[in-house]
Design a protein around this motif. Structure first.
Motif, PDB file in Angstrom:
ATOM      1  N   CYS A  46     115.955 -97.873 -22.483  1.00  0.00           N
ATOM      2  CA  CYS A  46     115.920 -96.481 -22.943  1.00  0.00           C
ATOM      3  C   CYS A  46     114.644 -95.825 -22.426  1.00  0.00           C
ATOM      4  O   CYS A  46     113.558 -96.401 -22.503  1.00  0.00           O
ATOM      5  CB  CYS A  46     115.959 -96.449 -24.466  1.00  0.00           C
ATOM      6  N   ILE A  54     120.380-101.641 -22.302  1.00  0.00           N
ATOM      7  CA  ILE A  54     121.422-100.637 -22.427  1.00  0.00           C
ATOM      8  C   ILE A  54     122.050-100.457 -21.048  1.00  0.00           C
ATOM      9  O   ILE A  54     121.530-100.932 -20.056  1.00  0.00           O
ATOM     10  CB  ILE A  54     120.901 -99.281 -22.997  1.00  0.00           C
ATOM     11  N   THR A  58     123.163 -94.889 -18.743  1.00  0.00           N
ATOM     12  CA  THR A  58     122.576 -93.980 -19.720  1.00  0.00           C
ATOM     13  C   THR A  58     121.066 -94.124 -19.666  1.00  0.00           C
ATOM     14  O   THR A  58     120.541 -95.183 -19.372  1.00  0.00           O
ATOM     15  CB  THR A  58     123.038 -94.306 -21.156  1.00  0.00           C
ATOM     16  N   CYS A  61     118.888 -94.424 -25.509  1.00  0.00           N
ATOM     17  CA  CYS A  61     119.695 -95.248 -26.410  1.00  0.00           C
ATOM     18  C   CYS A  61     120.307 -94.355 -27.490  1.00  0.00           C
ATOM     19  O   CYS A  61     119.919 -93.206 -27.656  1.00  0.00           O
ATOM     20  CB  CYS A  61     118.857 -96.366 -27.018  1.00  0.00           C
ATOM     21  N   GLU A  62     121.210 -94.943 -28.215  1.00  0.00           N
ATOM     22  CA  GLU A  62     121.939 -94.192 -29.240  1.00  0.00           C
ATOM     23  C   GLU A  62     120.993 -93.602 -30.286  1.00  0.00           C
ATOM     24  O   GLU A  62     121.107 -92.442 -30.667  1.00  0.00           O
ATOM     25  CB  GLU A  62     122.899 -95.161 -29.933  1.00  0.00           C
ATOM     26  N   SER A  63     120.061 -94.449 -30.701  1.00  0.00           N
ATOM     27  CA  SER A  63     119.156 -94.044 -31.764  1.00  0.00           C
ATOM     28  C   SER A  63     118.247 -92.887 -31.329  1.00  0.00           C
ATOM     29  O   SER A  63     118.000 -91.952 -32.087  1.00  0.00           O
ATOM     30  CB  SER A  63     118.372 -95.273 -32.222  1.00  0.00           C
ATOM     31  N   CYS A  64     117.753 -92.910 -30.090  1.00  0.00           N
ATOM     32  CA  CYS A  64     116.902 -91.816 -29.596  1.00  0.00           C
ATOM     33  C   CYS A  64     117.714 -90.545 -29.381  1.00  0.00           C
ATOM     34  O   CYS A  64     117.195 -89.436 -29.484  1.00  0.00           O
ATOM     35  CB  CYS A  64     116.187 -92.220 -28.315  1.00  0.00           C
ATOM     36  N   MET A  65     119.005 -90.721 -29.055  1.00  0.00           N
ATOM     37  CA  MET A  65     119.849 -89.539 -28.879  1.00  0.00           C
ATOM     38  C   MET A  65     120.106 -88.862 -30.214  1.00  0.00           C
ATOM     39  O   MET A  65     120.174 -87.648 -30.300  1.00  0.00           O
ATOM     40  CB  MET A  65     121.168 -89.927 -28.206  1.00  0.00           C
ATOM     41  N   LYS A  66     120.212 -89.687 -31.247  1.00  0.00           N
ATOM     42  CA  LYS A  66     120.454 -89.156 -32.589  1.00  0.00           C
ATOM     43  C   LYS A  66     119.226 -88.445 -33.119  1.00  0.00           C
ATOM     44  O   LYS A  66     119.312 -87.350 -33.650  1.00  0.00           O
ATOM     45  CB  LYS A  66     120.850 -90.298 -33.543  1.00  0.00           C
TER      46      LYS A  66
END
Ligand code: ZN
Ligand code: ZN
Length: 234
Positions: A46, A54, A58, A61-66
């Motif tokens: 990420c 990852i 991309t 990561c999912e958490s940083c996107m959230k």
């Protein structure tokens, strides 16, 4: 070096990784070949928190996107395994303080930004009393000297005792760390480098960075020695 050979006469030991004879005081008890084998992680990660493994397609990561983390970036040298894991363990739990120097110097190889101060992740004073030294502060001190950037050890404090990270799961850990750190002092408008030894879930550096930003820091970049590979479902 003759000096290190002499010292090894007084510190005879076996390398805990490969069991061969330790051959260099600097990394002792690790042998030179195991130390040199510590690899810098260069795989997909990420772009902000550095979460490894990852997909290469991309960048976040999912958490940083959230939710954007409170730090600008989290950098680390390698994956928490093999000789690097052994070295951190020896420093942290076995009191092999001399390893703080070669470990600290590994951080120089990271793409560090220009900063106004270096802040180590603090220990709670009870933990510090028990272990007698903060390995993260020792690493940060070597880096501070090399970079000629002030070491700011007193701006961040751990005000709540939390169980060791290995004892609790991800969500639990995050809850435990809520408001565990407090920052104060003259850091207003400063770009800071936060030093940690190992990033596990990232909860500690997140909470530290949050406290520093709340106290007025302009930015916080994290630099750690290692990051553990994420387990499934955490
Ligand atoms: Zn070895
Ligand atoms: Zn991320």
């Amino acid at each position: 070096m003759l000096f290190s050979k002499l010292l090894n006469l007084f510190f005879p030991s076996k390398c805990p990784v490969c069991q061969s004879k330790s051959d260099n005081y600097l990394y002792n008890p690790l042998c030179t070949s195991c130390w040199k084998g510590i690899e810098k992680y260069s795989g997909p990660a990420c772009g902000i928190c550095g979460l490894p493994a990852i997909s290469i397609h991309t960048t976040l990561c999912e958490s940083c996107m959230k939710a954007m983390p409170p730090f600008a970036r989290a950098l680390y040298y390698g994956i928490y395994e093999g000789a690097l894991k052994e070295a951190v363990h020896l420093l942290k739990f076995n009191g092999v303080k001399r390893l703080s120097k070669p470990l600290g110097l590994l951080l120089l190889e990271l793409p560090l930004p220009e900063v106004d101060g270096i802040v180590p992740v603090p220990m709670h004073h009870n933990g510090l009393k028990k272990r007698e030294f903060n390995q993260t502060a020792a690493i940060a001190a070597h880096l501070s000297k090399k970079l000629r950037v002030p070491l700011m050890q007193d701006v961040l404090k751990k005000i709540k005792e939390t169980p060791p990270q290995t004892d609790v799961g991800g969500d639990e850990r995050l809850k435990n760390l809520k408001n565990a750190f407090s920052a104060s002092g003259k850091i207003s408008g400063m770009d800071l480098l936060l030093i940690d030894d190992v990033i596990t879930t990232g909860a500690t550096v997140r909470e530290c960075a949050r406290a520093l930003m709340k106290a007025g820091a302009k930015s916080v970049t994290v630099a750690a020695l290692a990051r553990s590979m994420p387990r499934q479902n955490t």
